[in-house]
Design a protein around this motif. Structure first.
Motif, PDB file in Angstrom:
ATOM      1  N   GLN A 115       0.860  -1.191   0.093  1.00 46.08           N
ATOM      2  CA  GLN A 115      -0.077   0.154  -0.062  1.00 46.08           C
ATOM      3  C   GLN A 115       0.848   1.035   0.073  1.00 46.08           C
ATOM      4  O   GLN A 115       1.649   1.623   0.951  1.00 46.08           O
ATOM      5  CB  GLN A 115      -1.000  -0.106   1.318  1.00 46.08           C
ATOM      6  CG  GLN A 115      -1.823   1.169   1.275  1.00 46.08           C
ATOM      7  CD  GLN A 115      -2.796   1.091   0.231  1.00 46.08           C
ATOM      8  OE1 GLN A 115      -3.377   0.449  -0.021  1.00 46.08           O
ATOM      9  NE2 GLN A 115      -2.878   2.419  -0.488  1.00 46.08           N
ATOM     10  N   SER A 116       0.550   2.072  -1.127  1.00 42.94           N
ATOM     11  CA  SER A 116       1.632   3.216  -1.101  1.00 42.94           C
ATOM     12  C   SER A 116       1.012   4.400  -0.242  1.00 42.94           C
ATOM     13  O   SER A 116      -0.237   4.121   0.079  1.00 42.94           O
ATOM     14  CB  SER A 116       1.695   3.700  -2.631  1.00 42.94           C
ATOM     15  OG  SER A 116       1.808   5.165  -2.597  1.00 42.94           O
ATOM     16  N   THR A 117       1.687   5.286   0.115  1.00 43.15           N
ATOM     17  CA  THR A 117       1.059   6.135   1.065  1.00 43.15           C
ATOM     18  C   THR A 117       0.218   7.115   0.419  1.00 43.15           C
ATOM     19  O   THR A 117      -0.435   8.094   1.127  1.00 43.15           O
ATOM     20  CB  THR A 117       2.321   7.123   1.756  1.00 43.15           C
ATOM     21  OG1 THR A 117       3.272   7.269   0.922  1.00 43.15           O
ATOM     22  CG2 THR A 117       2.987   6.131   2.902  1.00 43.15           C
ATOM     23  N   LEU A 118       0.622   7.122  -0.975  1.00 40.56           N
ATOM     24  CA  LEU A 118      -0.465   7.986  -1.829  1.00 40.56           C
ATOM     25  C   LEU A 118      -1.959   7.437  -2.081  1.00 40.56           C
ATOM     26  O   LEU A 118      -2.058   6.258  -1.977  1.00 40.56           O
ATOM     27  CB  LEU A 118       0.176   8.190  -2.983  1.00 40.56           C
ATOM     28  CG  LEU A 118       1.671   8.751  -3.051  1.00 40.56           C
ATOM     29  CD1 LEU A 118       2.266   8.880  -4.430  1.00 40.56           C
ATOM     30  CD2 LEU A 118       1.527  10.008  -2.428  1.00 40.56           C
ATOM     31  N   GLY A 251       9.434   7.000   0.864  1.00 42.16           N
ATOM     32  CA  GLY A 251       8.311   7.194   1.544  1.00 42.16           C
ATOM     33  C   GLY A 251       6.957   7.068   0.844  1.00 42.16           C
ATOM     34  O   GLY A 251       5.775   6.291   1.456  1.00 42.16           O
ATOM     35  N   ILE A 252       6.845   7.361  -0.256  1.00 41.68           N
ATOM     36  CA  ILE A 252       5.656   7.028  -1.224  1.00 41.68           C
ATOM     37  C   ILE A 252       5.507   5.696  -1.697  1.00 41.68           C
ATOM     38  O   ILE A 252       4.180   5.245  -2.005  1.00 41.68           O
ATOM     39  CB  ILE A 252       5.381   8.116  -2.440  1.00 41.68           C
ATOM     40  CG1 ILE A 252       6.662   7.715  -3.402  1.00 41.68           C
ATOM     41  CG2 ILE A 252       5.475   9.341  -1.986  1.00 41.68           C
ATOM     42  CD1 ILE A 252       6.468   8.723  -4.695  1.00 41.68           C
ATOM     43  N   GLY A 254       6.067   3.277   0.495  1.00 41.54           N
ATOM     44  CA  GLY A 254       4.993   2.618   1.489  1.00 41.54           C
ATOM     45  C   GLY A 254       6.037   2.523   2.891  1.00 41.54           C
ATOM     46  O   GLY A 254       5.443   1.983   3.786  1.00 41.54           O
ATOM     47  N   SER A 255       7.199   2.376   2.361  1.00 41.09           N
ATOM     48  CA  SER A 255       8.030   1.846   3.663  1.00 41.09           C
ATOM     49  C   SER A 255       9.480   2.106   3.200  1.00 41.09           C
ATOM     50  O   SER A 255       9.888   1.640   2.180  1.00 41.09           O
ATOM     51  CB  SER A 255       7.813   0.390   4.377  1.00 41.09           C
ATOM     52  OG  SER A 255       9.111   0.328   5.228  1.00 41.09           O
ATOM     53  N   ASP A 331       5.999  -3.584   9.244  1.00 39.45           N
ATOM     54  CA  ASP A 331       5.997  -2.037   8.606  1.00 39.45           C
ATOM     55  C   ASP A 331       5.095  -2.043   7.406  1.00 39.45           C
ATOM     56  O   ASP A 331       4.741  -0.960   6.998  1.00 39.45           O
ATOM     57  CB  ASP A 331       7.395  -1.906   8.177  1.00 39.45           C
ATOM     58  CG  ASP A 331       7.915  -2.718   7.159  1.00 39.45           C
ATOM     59  OD1 ASP A 331       7.922  -4.100   7.312  1.00 39.45           O
ATOM     60  OD2 ASP A 331       8.756  -2.017   6.175  1.00 39.45           O
TER      61      ASP A 331
END
Length: 353
Positions: A115-118, A251-252, A254-255, A331
């Motif tokens: 899962q991307s943070t976007l 960061g984008i 996901g970890s 994570d």
């Protein structure tokens, strides 16, 4: 038989957990190939080594390392034991500088099942080429006076040779990818070095007419990494700008635990160095939950470097099949251990033979 001799430096913290895992994966890859083998020699250079010996690497350490085909690095740093400026400059940056690893490359892409943070990552797949030897991290400057009159001066050094070298590496990489290079600049705010950077980029781009080239100011570029990362292919950046952009890239994804990197020596005099970028992660040391994917993806980059791109692609495909089935460390929102993820990757590699 293609026998690759690798200097293994697990370093600190979870580096000691993920490096052996990645080595096991590489041995499995070699078995699949049949004509390839890896010989790892372990070196204990770390913060604990510093506490015992008063140095991060012995005086003859570089001499011991220089004849290996590559260096496989885990993590450097433990702020509880050694200040960061001592550990990093005493080992990581020392190796980069002394072994003339003038290019740093770091990919960022959407991995299946991660899962991307976007909210809408749109399957971005980009590569940052970072000038790795000079720029804003040049150790030129000083401090003087005390109290309210104290001043600190840090000089940035941009040579035409170093700047052009990084840009040509980026263009040649783009020829194998989506044929688009973006230059990270800040010539509207940094008066001398960035207009120089822009001029060199414009000159170099003329030698690659089949590559689309554009420039973006670093502040806007950082925003686009978050809002429209799919628009980018290869980004070439100075030492500082590249450092910042690649952390955004991790960061984008996901970890930071899945982010790899390579420090490339381009003249063949010394070994290149391959490292995961997650750091020593002191909060999870010994828990068995460190994410091995960053180090395994780093191993993929090392395979590419040794012209084993087919095997590198196979390895990353296997990693994505595992993440796609949601076999993930905590994570990434999963419940699997370091060993379980590693063993699953090895098992699926063996089934491909």
């Amino acid at each position: 038989m293609k026998k690759l001799k690798i200097a293994s430096i697990p370093g600190d913290g979870i580096g000691r957990e993920v490096v052996p895992a990645a080595e096991d994966v590489l041995h499995t890859v070699a078995e699949i190939h049949g004509g390839l083998s890896f010989e790892f020699t372990n070196f204990p250079y770390s913060c604990e080594y510093y506490l015992e010996h008063g140095e991060m690497i012995p005086e003859d350490g570089l001499e011991r390392l220089k004849d290996f085909h590559a260096i496989f690095l885990g993590a450097v740093g433990n702020i509880k034991l050694v200040p960061d400026h001592i550990s990093l400059w005493g080992l990581l940056i020392k190796l980069r500088r002394e072994f003339e690893q003038v290019i740093n490359i770091r990919p960022a892409k959407v991995l299946k099942g991660v899962q991307s943070t976007l909210l809408n990552p749109n399957d971005f797949d980009l590569m940052v080429v970072r000038e790795n030897s000079e720029g804003e991290y040049s150790s030129v400057g000083g401090r003087m006076f005390k109290g309210e009159d104290e001043i600190a001066i840090q000089n940035s050094i941009f040579s035409r040779k170093g700047t052009e070298r990084a840009m040509r590496y980026a263009f040649e990489l783009a020829e194998k990818r989506k044929k688009h290079v973006t230059s990270a600049t800040k010539s509207n705010g940094i008066y001398y070095s960035m207009p120089f950077w822009d001029e060199v980029f414009k000159e170099v781009s003329k030698d690659y007419p089949n590559i689309d080239a554009d420039s973006q100011h670093i502040d806007a570029l950082a925003a686009f990494f978050v809002t429209q990362p799919e628009r980018f292919d290869v980004i070439v950046a100075s030492n500082l700008f590249g450092d910042v952009l690649t952390d955004i890239g991790a960061g984008i994804m996901g970890s930071v635990g899945i982010a790899p990197a390579a420090n490339i020596n381009v003249n063949g005099k010394y070994p290149s160095m391959f490292e995961s970028v997650h750091g020593s992660a002191p909060d999870i040391i010994g828990k068995g939950i460190a994410n091995p994917i960053g180090q395994i993806w780093t191993a993929k980059m090392m395979l590419d470097y040794f012209d084993e791109e087919e095997l590198g692609t196979l390895l990353l495909d296997i990693v994505e099949s595992v993440t796609g089935d949601r076999i993930l460390t905590p994570d990434l929102g999963g419940k699997s251990s370091t060993k379980e993820v590693t063993n699953e990757i090895i098992s699926r590699l063996k089934k491909r033979t």
